[in-house]
Design a protein around this motif. Structure first.
Motif: not given
Length: 376
Positions: A163-168, A171-176
């Motif tokens: 879940k932590e990996y998916q959340r990160k 977040e990375q996709k959102k930033i992109q």
């Protein structure tokens, strides 16, 4: 009557008595020894030895050894003293019988006590074994529960890590996505600036050229508007002639001979049909066809609904009573329902109808054909 043995020898000390008894050629397996505190008996048919002991002995610790055609007894006294004789003297028959009965009762009580003690020991052993097994099972269960708990903790940690990996990743996709949107907004702003700049330059150029060619521009636009409007369509009708067809297929795909034969059979069936039947009022056109009713009866027969199949065959026979298969199928239903007389009657009717066309078929062959048809 057994022979009493009197040629025996015995010796004693203050604590024990040693008795030697000859077997006189008798097999050891046939020897029976019975000993209590006050009574000793050795039975080796046809001989018998009895001794009503002078004093009580310890029969549990006493011993008997058989060998070399002799039995040697080692009898331990309960009280340390010297005996005057081995057997009590002056004992009458009644007293002997009482001593025998008392000895037998003592032996039975001891055997009962020994059996009860053995049973109690066995129960204790079973309880101990059961407690040990329960303890082992409890340890195994606890071990399994610990393994399950460890696996659950491990799976929970892995799930939390995933879940932590998916959340990160989200977040990375959102930033992109935000970066891409910012870039697109910048591009849109730049394009808007370019378009605005071009429109300004065009407006300036049109203002400079407007006094010269305003009249000519209006003339051309009016001509274009007049040319773009189409003329209204004329009203008309188109006639289409179709080939009259009974079947829905096209003429090039049909087989005329087979269709004509089918139409002829349908016409004959309609002529043979009795139109005065009251049951036909609620039926569809396809349900008024004897062939359709015959197929319906066959399906009901296959599902073992014999009464409904008989009703279908009855209506089909009322519509067309010249089809022998209807009588045969109804006879099969009556045969399944054990209505033998009706089955014979329908089979005979079918035979009479078929006899008009085929006179060589025998009724027994017809019955066999019917049975083979319905697998009976």
């Amino acid at each position: 009557m057994p022979l009493q043995v009197s040629d025996y020898s015995w010796q004693q000390t203050k604590t024990a008595v040693f008795l030697s008894l000859p077997l006189k050629g008798v097999c050891v397996r046939d020897t029976d020894v019975f000993c209590t505190e006050n009574y000793l008996k050795v039975n080796f048919p046809p001989f018998l030895f009895e001794a009503f002991l002078y004093a009580p002995i310890d029969d549990e610790s006493s011993k008997a050894k058989i060998g070399n055609d002799t039995i040697v007894f080692t009898l331990y006294k309960k009280e340390a003293a010297m005996w005057e004789t081995l057997s009590v003297t002056g004992v009458d028959k009644e007293m002997m019988q009482r001593i025998r009965e008392k000895s037998i009762l003592q032996a039975q009580e001891r055997a009962k006590e020994a059996t009860e003690a053995k049973a109690a020991a066995k129960r204790e052993d079973q309880k101990y074994a059961l407690s040990v097994m329960m303890k082992i099972e409890e340890e195994e269960r606890k071990k399994i529960e610990d393994m399950k708990e460890n696996e659950r903790i491990k799976a929970t940690k892995e799930l939390e890590a995933w879940k932590e990996y998916q959340r990160k990743a989200e977040e990375q996709k959102k930033i992109q996505r935000e970066e891409k949107l910012c870039q697109k907004e910048k591009q849109i702003k730049e394009e808007r600036k370019k378009i605005k700049y071009k429109s300004l330059t065009r407006n300036l150029a049109s203002r400079n050229l407007a006094p010269k060619g305003r009249n000519s521009e209006n003339i051309f636009t009016e001509k274009l508007k007049e040319d773009s409007i189409p003329a209204p369509r004329s009203v008309g009708s188109i006639k289409i002639n179709f080939t009259p067809r009974v079947f829905p297929t096209a003429l090039r795909e049909s087989q005329v001979a087979e269709e004509e034969e089918w139409l002829h059979k349908q016409a004959e069936a309609r002529r043979a049909m009795n139109t005065d039947i009251a049951e036909l009022c609620d039926l569809k056109e396809e349900e008024k066809n004897p062939e359709w009713l015959k197929d319906k009866g066959n399906k009901l027969f296959a599902t073992e609904n014999y009464l409904a199949a008989i009703n279908a065959y009855n209506l089909a026979i009322r519509l067309n009573n010249k089809m022998p298969l209807l009588y045969l199928n109804r006879a099969a239903c009556h045969l399944k329902l054990k209505n033998l007389h009706k089955a014979i009657e329908d089979s005979s009717k079918a035979y009479r109808i078929m006899k008009r066309h085929l006179r060589l078929i025998h009724p027994t062959k017809l019955y066999k054909l019917m049975l083979r048809r319905f697998g009976m």
